[in-house]
Design a protein around this motif. Structure first.
Motif, short mmCIF file in Angstrom:
data_model
loop_
_atom_site.label_atom_id
_atom_site.label_comp_id
_atom_site.label_asym_id
_atom_site.label_seq_id
_atom_site.Cartn_x
_atom_site.Cartn_y
_atom_site.Cartn_z
N PRO A 592 15.73 1.59 -10.06
CA PRO A 592 16.87 0.78 -10.49
C PRO A 592 17.82 0.48 -9.34
N GLY A 593 18.33 -0.74 -9.31
CA GLY A 593 19.34 -1.11 -8.33
C GLY A 593 18.81 -1.08 -6.92
N THR A 594 19.69 -0.68 -6.00
CA THR A 594 19.34 -0.62 -4.58
C THR A 594 19.76 0.74 -4.02
N PRO A 595 19.13 1.83 -4.46
CA PRO A 595 19.55 3.15 -3.97
C PRO A 595 19.03 3.41 -2.56
N ARG A 596 19.52 4.49 -1.96
CA ARG A 596 18.95 4.94 -0.70
C ARG A 596 17.53 5.38 -1.00
N ASP A 597 16.57 4.70 -0.40
CA ASP A 597 15.21 4.76 -0.92
C ASP A 597 14.29 5.72 -0.20
N SER A 598 14.79 6.61 0.65
CA SER A 598 13.89 7.46 1.42
C SER A 598 13.05 8.37 0.54
N LEU A 599 13.68 9.03 -0.44
CA LEU A 599 12.93 9.93 -1.30
C LEU A 599 12.04 9.15 -2.27
N HIS A 600 12.47 7.96 -2.66
CA HIS A 600 11.60 7.13 -3.49
C HIS A 600 10.37 6.69 -2.70
N ILE A 601 10.55 6.44 -1.40
CA ILE A 601 9.40 6.11 -0.55
C ILE A 601 8.41 7.26 -0.54
N LEU A 602 8.92 8.47 -0.42
CA LEU A 602 8.04 9.64 -0.43
C LEU A 602 7.32 9.76 -1.76
N ASP A 603 8.02 9.47 -2.84
CA ASP A 603 7.39 9.51 -4.17
C ASP A 603 6.26 8.49 -4.26
N ALA A 604 6.49 7.29 -3.72
CA ALA A 604 5.45 6.26 -3.75
C ALA A 604 4.24 6.69 -2.92
N LEU A 605 4.48 7.33 -1.78
CA LEU A 605 3.36 7.76 -0.92
C LEU A 605 2.55 8.88 -1.57
N LEU A 606 3.19 9.69 -2.39
CA LEU A 606 2.46 10.77 -3.05
C LEU A 606 1.69 10.29 -4.27
N ASN A 607 1.88 9.03 -4.65
CA ASN A 607 1.19 8.48 -5.82
C ASN A 607 0.56 7.14 -5.46
N LEU A 608 -0.26 7.14 -4.42
CA LEU A 608 -0.89 5.91 -3.96
C LEU A 608 -1.97 5.45 -4.94
N ASP A 609 -2.19 4.14 -4.97
CA ASP A 609 -3.26 3.59 -5.80
C ASP A 609 -4.63 3.91 -5.21
N GLY A 610 -4.74 3.90 -3.91
CA GLY A 610 -6.03 4.14 -3.27
C GLY A 610 -5.89 4.10 -1.76
N GLY A 611 -7.03 4.15 -1.07
CA GLY A 611 -7.01 4.14 0.38
C GLY A 611 -6.82 5.53 0.95
N VAL A 612 -6.97 5.63 2.26
CA VAL A 612 -6.80 6.92 2.93
C VAL A 612 -5.31 7.26 2.99
N LYS A 613 -5.02 8.53 3.09
CA LYS A 613 -3.64 8.97 3.19
C LYS A 613 -3.09 8.62 4.56
N PRO A 614 -2.00 7.85 4.64
CA PRO A 614 -1.45 7.51 5.95
C PRO A 614 -0.84 8.72 6.64
N GLU A 615 -0.91 8.72 7.96
CA GLU A 615 -0.32 9.81 8.74
C GLU A 615 1.06 9.43 9.26
N MET A 616 1.27 8.16 9.57
CA MET A 616 2.57 7.69 10.06
C MET A 616 3.14 6.69 9.06
N VAL A 617 4.43 6.83 8.78
CA VAL A 617 5.11 5.96 7.82
C VAL A 617 6.27 5.28 8.54
N ALA A 618 6.26 3.96 8.58
CA ALA A 618 7.32 3.19 9.23
C ALA A 618 8.18 2.55 8.16
N THR A 619 9.49 2.69 8.32
CA THR A 619 10.44 2.07 7.39
C THR A 619 11.72 1.80 8.16
N ASP A 620 12.70 1.17 7.49
CA ASP A 620 13.96 0.91 8.18
C ASP A 620 14.78 2.20 8.24
N ASN A 621 15.89 2.13 8.96
CA ASN A 621 16.68 3.34 9.20
C ASN A 621 17.88 3.46 8.28
#
Length: 712
Positions: A592-621
Motif C-alpha cells: 500500500p502507498g509508497t513505503p520505504r520498500d527495502s524490507l518489502h524488496i526482501l520479502d519479494a526476493l524470498l517469494n520468487l516466481d521462478g528462476g535461480v536465486k540472485p546473489e546480488m540485488v541492485a536497487t535505489d538508495n
C-alpha cells in the motif's frame, strides 16, 4: 486417489466441528441463508472487508471480528491436517458463491464452511488492524502534523519581520559593546540606546522581542508538542471504537507491550467517564505511557481545573503508543496472519537442535560465530581502507566524501551522477529491430508464446488443480488481454463463441485466474527465457534489479494509501518488481502507498516466481539502513545501491520495467517456435476483438504482470 483424500479431509474437518459443538455445523450452514430484506447472505456479509478509513468503520470491523469469533473455531482440533490442505479448502470455498456451498453434500459443505470461517477469523483481525494503522496514520497523525505545520508557516512572516528588527538592533549593540571594550570606557546606557534607536525605535525592538518569545517556544521539541496538542483534538474520531477495542480479546502483548495493552484495556472506562462532572486525576492514569511530547497536552490543559488530566489527550496518546507497539509487534493479535507474534515462530530447544545444522548450512553460516563476525569485521575494514586509498588518489576530483557527524557516526556522501549518453550504434540497432518486428494482435502474441512455453497450462482450477474445460486457453487469453489493457470484459466478449461468453469468462476469472496461477505461468516464462541462446550472453540470472511502479487505485479500499507526491489527493499502491539480468520478471509484490520498500524488496526476493536465486540485488538508495544490509547479508544476498540516473531524453526505468521486456526478447532471441507472422483476421475467436489495439515494434507490448497483480 485424490477423491479419496478429499473425502477423508472433508470427513475429518466436519467430524472435528461436530465434536467441538454438535450445533456448530447447523450454525455454519445458517450463514448461507439470505435474511429477509437483504440481497446477500450472512456469509457474504462477513466476507466483505472494510473499505472506509473512519472511526465508525473501524468499530464495524471490530464488530465483524466479534461476530466471526463467536463461532469459537479455535477450539477445533485440526492439528493433524496439513495447513496447506486447509488453506486450499478455504480458497475454494471463498471462491464459491453461497448458493453453490448450500447445494454441496455433507460432509463437504460443513468442511468448506469450517475452513472458510477459520480463514475469515484471522483475515477479519488482519483487516481490522490494517484499518487501525491506516486510520492512525492518515486521519490522526498526518492530519495533526499538517495542521501544526500550516500554523507554523502562517506565523513565519511575523517571525521574519521581528527577527529583522532584532538582528539590526543586535548588530548595533554588539558593535557598541566591542567599542566600549576596546577603549576600556565606562558603559553609557543612554548612548547605547541612542545608537540602537538609530536603526529601530525602542518600542519596535521591545515588540519584536516579545513576538519572538511568543512564536519561538523554549522547548526544543516544540513542533512535536504542538502536533500532540492538535492530535488531542481528534478524540471524536476514535471515540466510536474505544469500547470495542479495549474489550477485544484478540490482542496480546510481549513483555515490552504489557503496559501499552493494559492502557488499552482501560480505554472503555475512560470513554464512559463524564469528565465534566468528575475530572480525571493523575493517579488514575499510567504516567509511564505519556512520553515527553505528550505531557503538556495531557497534564497542562489550561481549560481544565488545576491538576486535572485531559482525558481526550490521554486516550489518543495511548492509541499512538498502541500504533507503535503493533508496528514493533510488542502488541500482537491471535489468530492472525500479518499481526501475529513473530516470536512464537522461533525455534528453540529440541526443535532448533533438529534443524540447526541444515539452516546454518543453507545460510552459509557453518563456521563458529566468533570467526564469522571476525571475518565480517576484516572485510569491512579492508573495504574502508580501499575506499580511503582511492579517495586519496582521486584528490579534489573525487565524487565521494566522508563526513563525521556530531554524534560521531560517519556518513558517506556521493555526488549525483550524470547520465550516460547512448552510442549511435545502440540507437541504430534499436530502430532497426523495431522495424523488423511485425504487427500482431495481442491475443495472437499470447497464443504463440503459449505454443513455445505452455504457460497457459498453469491456469488450473481452484478446487482440484485440473483443467477439464474445453478451449480454456482462449478464455484465459481473453481475460489476460482484458485486464492487461484495462478495457473490461465487453471488448472481448463474443456471445457466438462458447469460450468467450460473459458467463464463461466470469467463471474462469473466478476459478482460474489467481495470484498463484499467474505466478506459476510466469515461472514457465522465466524458464523459457533462460533457455534462449542469446539470453545466456546477458547474464546467468544472479543479478536482480528491484524497483517500484506506482498505481492509483480508483476504488475505495484500505489496502491503498495516500501519497501526495505520486497520487495527489487520491490513493494508490506500489508494485515492486524484481527483474534479473536475463531480462525476466522473477518476482513481485504489491504494497500500500509508497513505503520505504527495502524490507518489502526482501520479502519479494524470498517469494520468487521462478528462476535461480540472485546473489546480488541492485536497487535505489532511498531505503538504506545498516539493518537492511545485515538482513540481506544473512540471507545470502549482496545489496548494491544504485542512484536513479535517467538516460538523456528518457525517464529512468529499470531494464525489466521497459514495456518491451519479456515477450519481445522471447521472440527475437530465437526461441523454440517460429517467428510470428501477420495473422489473418479470423484466425481464432479472439481475432478482431482488440481492434485498434494492434502493436508494432515501436509500441509497448502487453504488460500482463502489472495489470494482473493490481487486480489481486
Amino acid at each position: 486417489m485424490r477423491k479419496v483424500a478429499d473425502k477423508r479431509l472433508h470427513a475429518t474437518v466436519a467430524g472435528a466441528a461436530r465434536r467441538a459443538d454438535p450445533a456448530l455445523p447447523g450454525d455454519l450452514v445458517a450463514t448461507l441463508k439470505t435474511p429477509e430484506g437483504l440481497r446477500f447472505s450472512e456469509l457474504e456479509r462477513l466476507r466483505r472487508p472494510p473499505t472506509r478509513t473512519t472511526g465508525t468503520a473501524f468499530a464495524r470491523a471490530l464488530e465483524r471480528v466479534d461476530e466471526i469469533g463467536a463461532y469459537r473455531l479455535g477450539r477445533l482440533r485440526l492439528s493433524q491436517i496439513p495447513p496447506n490442505r486447509m488453506a486450499a479448502l478455504a480458497r475454494y470455498a471463498l471462491g464459491s458463491k453461497a448458493a453453490l456451498l448450500e447445494r454441496a453434500a455433507e460432509p463437504k459443505r460443513t468442511a468448506m464452511l469450517t475452513a472458510v470461517m477459520r480463514h475469515l477469523e484471522a483475515k477479519a483481525i488482519d483487516e481490522a488492524l490494517d484499518l487501525f494503522q491506516v486510520l492512525m496514520a492518515t486521519r490522526l497523525l498526518n492530519t495533526a502534523k499538517r495542521k501544526t505545520e500550516k500554523e507554523r508557516l502562517s506565523t513565519l512572516p511575523q517571525l521574519e519581520k521581528a527577527s529583522r528588527v532584532l538582528a539590526r538592533a543586535a548588530k548595533v549593540l554588539f558593535e557598541e559593546l566591542e567599542l566600549v571594550e576596546e577603549q576600556e570606557a565606562d558603559l553609557d546606557v543612554a548612548a547605547l540606546w541612542a545608537a540602537v534607536e538609530e536603526v529601530a525605535p525602542r518600542a519596535a525592538v521591545m515588540s519584536a522581542a516579545a513576538t519572538v518569545v511568543t512564536l519561538v517556544p523554549e522547548d526544543e521539541n516544540s513542533a512535536d508538542v504542538a502536533m500532540r496538542a492538535a492530535l488531542a483534538n481528534r478524540y471524536a474520531t476514535v471515540r466510536p471504537f474505544l469500547a470495542l477495542l479495549g474489550e477485544s480479546n484478540t490482542l496480546d502483548a510481549a513483555s515490552a507491550g504489557k503496559r501499552v495493552l493494559a492502557g488499552v484495556r482501560g480505554l472503555p472506562a475512560l470513554a464512559r467517564r463524564k469528565v465534566g462532572v468528575k475530572p480525571l486525576l493523575p493517579r488514575e492514569v499510567d504516567d509511564k505511557l505519556v512520553p515527553p511530547a505528550w505531557r503538556k497536552a495531557v497534564y497542562a490543559n489550561p481549560d481544565l481545573p488545576q491538576g486535572a488530566v485531559d482525558r481526550d489527550a490521554y486516550v489518543v496518546c495511548v492509541l499512538e503508543q498502541l500504533h507503535r507497539a503493533l508496528n514493533n509487534r510488542d502488541v500482537f493479535a491471535s489468530p492472525s496472519h500479518r499481526w501475529s507474534n513473530p516470536r512464537a515462530r522461533l525455534l528453540d530447544g529440541p526443535d532448533w537442535d533438529a534443524v540447526e545444522e541444515d539452516v546454518l548450512a543453507a545460510l552459509s553460516l557453518d563456521m563458529p560465530v566468533q570467526e564469522h563476525l571476525a571475518e565480517l569485521v576484516r572485510g569491512l575494514d579492508a573495504g574502508w581502507k580501499q575506499l580511503a586509498e582511492r579517495l586519496q588518489e582521486a584528490g579534489p576530483a573525487a565524487k565521494v566524501s566522508i563526513e563525521v557527524q556530531d554524534d560521531g557516526r560517519v556518513k558517506l556522501n556521493v555526488d549525483k551522477l550524470g547520465a550516460l549518453g547512448e552510442p549511435k550504434s545502440l540507437t541504430w540497432l534499436r530502430k532497426r529491430v523495431e522495424k523488423m518486428l511485425p504487427k500482431i494482435d495481442l491475443p495472437d502474441l499470447l497464443f504463440e508464446v503459449n505454443a513455445w512455453t505452455g504457460f497457459l497450462d498453469a491456469f488450473v482450477h481452484l478446487g482440484d488443480g485440473t483443467t477439464r474445460m474445453k478451449d480454456l486457453p482462449t478464455s484465459v487469453v481473453a481475460l489476460l488481454v482484458s485486464e492487461a489493457c484495462n478495457i473490461g470484459l465487453t471488448p472481448v466478449v463474443n456471445p457466438g463463441y462458447e469460450a468467450l461468453t460473459r458467463a464463461r469468462l466470469v467463471h474462469v476469472d473466478q476459478y482460474y485466474l489467481r495470484a498463484d496461477t499467474i505466478a506459476a505461468a510466469n515461472a514457465r516464462l522465466i524458464t523459457a527465457q533462460a533457455d534462449i541462446p542469446i539470453v545466456r550472453y546477458w547474464g546467468d540470472g544472479l543479478l536482480a534489479s528491484v524497483d517500484g511502479l506506482r498505481f492509483q487505485v480508483p476504488v475505495r479500499t484500505i489496502n491503498a494509501a495516500p501519497s501526495p507526491k505520486y497520487f495527489g489527493f487520491k490513493r494508490g499502491i506500489t508494485w515492486l518488481n524484481a527483474v534479473n539480468d536475463q531480462v525476466a520478471g522473477i518476482g513481485q509484490m504489491v504494497v500500500p502507498g509508497t513505503p520505504r520498500d527495502s524490507l518489502h524488496i526482501l520479502d519479494a526476493l524470498l517469494n520468487l516466481d521462478g528462476g535461480v536465486k540472485p546473489e546480488m540485488v541492485a536497487t535505489d538508495n532511498a531505503s538504506y539502513s545498516d539493518m537492511v544490509f545485515g538482513l540481506f547479508k544473512i540471507l545470502g544476498y549482496r545489496l548494491q545501491l544504485q542512484p536513479a540516473v535517467p538516460r538523456p531524453g528518457r525517464p529512468a526505468v529499470l531494464a525489466g520495467h521497459d514495456a518491451r521486456c519479456r515477450d519481445r526478447h522471447l521472440r527475437r532471441g530465437g526461441g523454440p517456435g517460429p517467428q510470428p507472422c501477420e495473422p489473418e483476421q479470423g484466425d481464432h475467436a479472439l481475432a478482431g476483438h482488440a481492434e485498434g489495439r494492434r502493436f508494432s515494434g515501436h509500441q509497448s507490448g502487453p504488460r500482463l504482470r502489472p495489470a494482473a497483480y493490481v487486480r489481486t
